[in-house]
Design a protein around this motif. Structure first.
Motif, PDB file in Angstrom:
ATOM      1  N   LEU A  22       0.788  -1.333  -0.100  1.00  7.92           N
ATOM      2  CA  LEU A  22      -0.165  -0.086   0.024  1.00  7.92           C
ATOM      3  C   LEU A  22       0.888   1.430   0.001  1.00  7.92           C
ATOM      4  O   LEU A  22       0.326   2.545  -0.223  1.00  7.92           O
ATOM      5  N   ARG A  23       2.319   1.304   0.373  1.00  8.36           N
ATOM      6  CA  ARG A  23       2.934   2.316   0.018  1.00  8.36           C
ATOM      7  C   ARG A  23       3.542   2.479  -1.388  1.00  8.36           C
ATOM      8  O   ARG A  23       4.116   3.596  -1.799  1.00  8.36           O
ATOM      9  N   MET A  24       3.163   1.330  -2.293  1.00 10.09           N
ATOM     10  CA  MET A  24       3.682   1.543  -3.589  1.00 10.09           C
ATOM     11  C   MET A  24       2.705   1.660  -4.659  1.00 10.09           C
ATOM     12  O   MET A  24       3.064   2.092  -5.791  1.00 10.09           O
ATOM     13  N   VAL A  25       1.477   1.116  -4.344  1.00  7.09           N
ATOM     14  CA  VAL A  25       0.481   1.173  -5.547  1.00  7.09           C
ATOM     15  C   VAL A  25      -0.170   2.599  -5.764  1.00  7.09           C
ATOM     16  O   VAL A  25      -0.371   3.196  -4.632  1.00  7.09           O
ATOM     17  N   ASN A  26      -0.761   2.811  -6.777  1.00  5.55           N
ATOM     18  CA  ASN A  26      -1.470   3.895  -7.079  1.00  5.55           C
ATOM     19  C   ASN A  26      -3.069   3.426  -7.371  1.00  5.55           C
ATOM     20  O   ASN A  26      -4.064   4.088  -7.023  1.00  5.55           O
ATOM     21  N   LYS A  27      -3.294   2.249  -7.825  1.00  9.75           N
ATOM     22  CA  LYS A  27      -4.516   1.804  -8.151  1.00  9.75           C
ATOM     23  C   LYS A  27      -4.716   0.263  -7.665  1.00  9.75           C
ATOM     24  O   LYS A  27      -4.110  -0.459  -8.263  1.00  9.75           O
ATOM     25  N   VAL A  28      -5.962   0.172  -7.134  1.00 11.55           N
ATOM     26  CA  VAL A  28      -6.326  -1.347  -6.812  1.00 11.55           C
ATOM     27  C   VAL A  28      -7.811  -1.482  -7.177  1.00 11.55           C
ATOM     28  O   VAL A  28      -8.587  -0.501  -6.952  1.00 11.55           O
ATOM     29  N   THR A  29      -8.141  -2.575  -7.993  1.00 10.64           N
ATOM     30  CA  THR A  29      -9.283  -2.951  -8.412  1.00 10.64           C
ATOM     31  C   THR A  29     -10.115  -4.173  -7.688  1.00 10.64           C
ATOM     32  O   THR A  29      -9.373  -5.064  -7.637  1.00 10.64           O
ATOM     33  N   PHE A  30     -11.187  -3.934  -7.388  1.00  9.92           N
ATOM     34  CA  PHE A  30     -11.980  -5.252  -6.660  1.00  9.92           C
ATOM     35  C   PHE A  30     -12.907  -5.723  -7.637  1.00  9.92           C
ATOM     36  O   PHE A  30     -13.800  -4.809  -8.245  1.00  9.92           O
TER      37      PHE A  30
END
Length: 321
Positions: free
Chosen positions: A196-204
């Motif tokens: 969570l320190r690295m990502v820009n976008k997460v999709t569920f």
């Protein structure tokens, strides 16, 4: 699917340790995927049963399968070995006592191609998982900060979906330098902190395509309740508190919620633990409470102070899960 998407290689990493009763079903579910451009890396982590031999038999049957045999180093070490050999554009982890639906990889690839997410998450089938707090019936886009909303209640379905490593597809580049912490139990709790320190976008994606099997023989099963290493999970909570406080937004609210759950989880370990576990819990509880009690209101501080004086009374009155 577009040709460019079909050309993307997925590395599927399966750590294997003493799962001879489940391994064939797991591998079969992967081999039969509707998306076929993948490599399956089976990492035999020093199995003492026939699991290693089963891996070798599968290697003979399908050219997409690679097998690594190594001395037992634990789940983190096995996943890391798979990452070291992975050649894919994307990575998935599947536990060897679980299995997946036939469209598992294809659904992820469609999601990745449409959203360019760093991580895609699917829903899971599990007999022990709580119902969602809100209906999970639509695609949800998260920023890294928004992912925290699913990390505020560790007994909720949303928390499990966010924190585990095995219901997800990742861009391979996330793991260029990143590895699971060796020797840790609840290693997924630490990994989500780093991701969570690295990502820009997460999709569920609201598709239940991963089937979780409740294996009580596993290290996190009830048969191992008094393993002191379970307290590693609390260390991950503390890491999460520190990260929230170091953020640009200085998220004290999230830090305070995480602190309260860390203390409640410790109390639960005390309630169900043997004397050795209880002694370890008391030491860790005191250290965490003393360092972070300033995050609590006066009323909350008095409540959680009770455990440091009479832990049995605190557990009876406040630990309800």
């Amino acid at each position: 699917m577009e040709n460019g998407t079909q050309n993307k290689l997925i590395s599927v990493i399966v750590p294997v340790y003493n799962v001879e009763s489940f391994l064939d079903q797991c591998v079969t579910s992967i081999i039969n995927q509707t998306y076929s451009n993948f490599e399956l890396i089976l990492v035999d982590d020093g199995s003492k049963d026939s699991s290693g031999a089963i891996c070798d038999e599968w290697y003979k049957k399908d050219s997409r399968i690679k097998v690594i045999h190594q001395s037992n180093g634990g789940l983190s070490a096995a996943r890391n070995s798979g990452l070291d050999q992975a050649k894919g554009d994307y990575v998935c982890f599947i536990d060897s006592d679980d299995f997946v639906k036939e469209n598992y990889l294809e659904a992820f690839m469609i999601t990745m191609s449409k959203t360019d997410a760093d991580i895609a998450i699917c829903d899971i089938i599990s007999a022990k998982l709580a119902e969602p707090e809100k209906p999970l019936d639509s695609v949800i886009q998260f920023t890294a900060k928004e992912c925290r909303a699913w990390l505020t209640n560790p007994i909720a379905r949303e928390y499990v979906l966010m924190v585990v490593s095995w219901n997800k597809m990742y861009k391979r580049e996330l793991f260029n330098e990143l590895r699971f912490e060796k020797g840790k139990l609840h290693e997924d709790e630490f990994m989500i902190n780093k991701l969570l320190r690295m990502v820009n976008k997460v999709t569920f994606v609201p598709v239940k395509s991963y089937v979780y099997r409740n294996n009580e023989e596993s290290i996190t099963g009830k048969n191992n309740n008094n393993d002191i290493r379970h307290l590693h999970g609390i260390d991950a909570y503390v890491e999460r508190i520190k990260s929230a406080l170091e953020d640009e937004d200085d998220d004290k609210e999230f830090a305070a919620i995480t602190l309260k759950w860390a203390l409640l989880k410790l109390a639960d370990f005390y309630r169900n633990g043997n004397p050795s576990m209880q002694n370890a819990v008391k030491k860790k509880y005191d250290a965490i409470f003393n360092e972070y009690q300033w995050l609590l209101t006066d009323k909350q501080r008095l409540k959680y102070k009770v455990f440091t004086v009479t832990p049995g009374l605190f557990c009876k009155k406040f630990v309800k899960f």
